[in-house]
Write an enzyme that holds these catalytic residues in place. Structure first.
Site, mmCIF file in Angstrom:
data_model
loop_
_atom_site.group_PDB
_atom_site.id
_atom_site.type_symbol
_atom_site.label_atom_id
_atom_site.label_comp_id
_atom_site.label_asym_id
_atom_site.label_seq_id
_atom_site.Cartn_x
_atom_site.Cartn_y
_atom_site.Cartn_z
ATOM 1 N N TYR A 215 -39.254 -17.742 21.760
ATOM 2 C CA TYR A 215 -39.412 -19.184 21.535
ATOM 3 C C TYR A 215 -38.907 -19.962 22.747
ATOM 4 C CZ TYR A 215 -34.384 -19.291 20.416
ATOM 5 O OH TYR A 215 -33.020 -19.181 20.454
ATOM 6 N N CYS A 216 -39.423 -21.183 22.902
ATOM 7 C CA CYS A 216 -38.966 -22.109 23.940
ATOM 8 C C CYS A 216 -39.180 -23.523 23.416
ATOM 9 C CB CYS A 216 -39.694 -21.873 25.266
ATOM 10 S SG CYS A 216 -41.483 -22.093 25.186
ATOM 11 N N THR A 217 -39.107 -24.522 24.267
ATOM 12 C CA THR A 217 -39.172 -25.917 23.820
ATOM 13 C C THR A 217 -40.506 -26.272 23.179
ATOM 14 O OG1 THR A 217 -37.689 -26.494 25.634
ATOM 15 C CG2 THR A 217 -38.819 -28.314 24.520
#
Length: 581
Positions: A215-217
């Protein structure tokens, strides 16, 4: 009537604030006409008053812009009319107007920046790494699917082990991350995204044979990183990514779900939390709960954002981040004797070298300048990494002999050019119309804006850099950037400059005799008039005079148009650089 009028104004102010928003989206796709796409963004964003960052490449787009919600919706509609954006996830969030000008400026939300880049996000480390095929990216999981997988892992054992991988930087993960019982979370603790491939290589065994949830922003960093993991072959097939990133997850689960803390964002909002508003960050100095980056405190050594609470924060204080401390840099005295330095290759105590961007002189190129500074690089090998780039203005091949030189023409470049600048001809060599003028640098008054834009891209794609070193015209260009340093925060960040045989460029002529540039600087030039036949001694001395007292260090030598590497000159150069280690 007066009360009613005030009430109307207040109501209008609130309505205006409610109408503001931020839009994020990206799309990896083959762009058939890059110039046409640039024109679309220039026209759409300027006409709608949108501010922020637009990054375009032959492989897609990456956009973060802010403005009135109605304007953002109109931009989305215009983009959707282009088949290029079919299937794009436009993430639109309402928010307040930028309240902190400093934060808005650092985040690039006080202007519109549209740039063509090689990579939408800089995944390649130095030396360049061939980007993985984006078509091999991990399977998308919706916010609901991602949540369901974590929920199932909490209740029972899975057939394959499950790990969470955070693809973001340390300053982001400090204030928010996914946490789930029975699921290991891997936090690479990196300063920048381009450090992630190396971390993946070093920690591949932690992911091999497991289900990896990334996951990331907003999702774009996971696209490339998941493809890189999957490219490692057998045992890495089960790599998945959160579609729409943390932003979409928090929209689906407003109370936070498995995400604890706040989602760091690269715009004036700084961070976005759930309805719980739990705080997991802590002050760098006292370790008390704190997660507010609005003061914009940074590590003195690497310039990474750090958290310093209101109680501990004192104007002028120097902060050293946990990564620099971990690698021993925080223990380095601020003042050192350069002739009695400890070894810098002792395991975990190895200090990060300074990264210095090197700008060559007029009618040179990166390769030739690297060759000319080989001795300097060798003597600074334990202190600094020198990075060389070509200037953006390609010059004609000019000769003064009766016949043109034979052999292949090596391209020559410039940072600044004269008003009668001609682009190189397709025929190769061109005979000079007159003798070379040793004062030609005084007529080189054009091309600065193009070179400045070029340097912004270099800092974005090849940075970060601790300092800039310029030689001759390269020193003039570096000095001009120093003069605009406050205006370039967030785009061109560095802590010092080294100006060798420089002269005052036209953008700084109006500052002459004012000593108004505050950037720490080292000025190296010949002390004997006539020895340097390219740049007169007085010109280099005048340039040094533009820097504020206490900021400028001068090293005068007895040679010509060179950077000396013998004692005592090299010792003075090292002494200057050691201040920043």
């Amino acid at each position: 009537m007066g009360t009613s009028s005030c009430g109307d104004h207040e109501k209008q102010r609130i309505e205006d604030e409610e109408q503001y928003g931020v839009l994020l989206y990206y799309k990896y796709t083959s762009v058939p006409d890059l110039d046409e796409l640039v024109s679309f963004y220039e026209s759409s964003c300027n006409s709608l008053g949108l501010l922020g960052r637009v990054r375009l490449s032959p492989k897609g787009v990456n956009v973060t812009v802010g403005g009135k919600l109605t304007a953002l919706e109109e931009h989305i509609a215009a983009a959707k009319s282009n088949c290029l954006f079919e299937g794009t996830d436009f993430k639109l969030a309402s928010c307040h107007h930028p309240l902190n000008d400093k934060v808005a400026e650092e985040c690039g939300f006080t202007s519109l920046s549209i740039r063509v880049v090689e990579e939408l996000v800089t995944f390649s480390p130095c030396p360049p790494l061939k980007p993985p095929e984006i078509s091999n990216a991990g399977k998308h999981l919706s916010a609901a699917e991602f949540h369901s997988v974590l929920q199932s892992a909490n209740g029972k054992s899975e057939n394959k082990e499950l790990v969470l991988l955070d693809a973001r930087n340390l300053y982001e993960t400090r204030i928010g991350k996914f946490e789930s019982e029975n699921v290991e979370t891997l936090d690479p603790e990196i300063r920048q995204y381009s450090d992630l491939p190396t971390w993946i290589d070093q920690n591949a065994e932690k992911m091999k044979g497991k289900n990896v949830l990334m996951y990331c922003t907003g999702g774009i960093r996971c696209e490339m990183a998941s493809a890189y993991i999957r490219s490692k072959g057998a045992g890495f097939e089960n790599t998945f990514q959160l579609y729409g990133g943390i932003q979409r997850y928090l929209e689906q689960f407003p109370s936070g779900g498995f995400f604890k803390g706040k989602n760091f964002v690269f715009d004036h909002r700084i961070s976005v939390g759930s309805s719980k508003e739990d705080i997991i960050g802590s002050c760098l100095l006292c370790n008390n709960t704190f997660d507010d980056y609005s003061p914009r405190c940074r590590c003195r050594l690497c310039r990474m954002l750090v958290l310093v609470c209101n109680h501990c924060r004192v104007k002028g204080d120097i902060y050293i981040c946990e990564l620099c401390r971990k690698h021993g840099k925080g223990e380095v005295p601020l003042s050192l004797d350069p002739l009695n330095q400890p070894s810098e290759s002792n395991g975990d105590n190895t200090r990060r070298k300074l990264r210095i961007l090197c700008l060559h002189g007029f009618r040179q190129n990166a390769s030739s300048f690297k060759g000319r500074t080989g001795s300097l690089a060798k003597k600074l090998k334990n202190i600094a990494e020198l990075v060389f780039i070509d200037a953006p203005h390609e010059l004609q091949f000019i000769y003064q002999t009766a016949t043109p030189p034979s052999g292949v023409c090596n391209k020559k470049f410039a940072w600044l050019v004269s008003s009668d600048f001609d682009k190189p001809s397709e025929t190769g060599w061109t005979v000079a119309q007159c003798q070379f003028d040793p004062l030609q640098y005084q007529t080189q008054t054009e091309g600065f804006d193009k070179s400045l834009t070029y340097l912004k891209t270099a800092f974005e794609e090849k940075g970060p850099f601790d300092g800039i070193l310029g030689f001759s015209q390269g020193a003039a260009m570096a000095a001009a950037v120093c003069g605009k340093q406050e205006q370039l925060v967030g785009e061109i960040d560095f802590r010092f400059c080294v100006l060798c045989s420089g002269f005052t460029p036209w953008p700084l002529l109006e500052m002459k005799e004012k000593r108004s540039i505050k950037c720490p600087s080292l000025h190296i030039f010949g002390s004997q008039p006539g020895k340097d036949r390219q740049i007169v001694t007085q010109a280099s001395s005048d340039l040094a005079g533009l820097f504020e007292d206490g900021c400028a260090t001068i090293v005068e030598h007895d040679f010509g148009h060179i950077i000396p590497t013998k004692s005592p000159y090299i010792d003075e150069i090292k002494a200057f650089l050691y201040q920043f280690i």
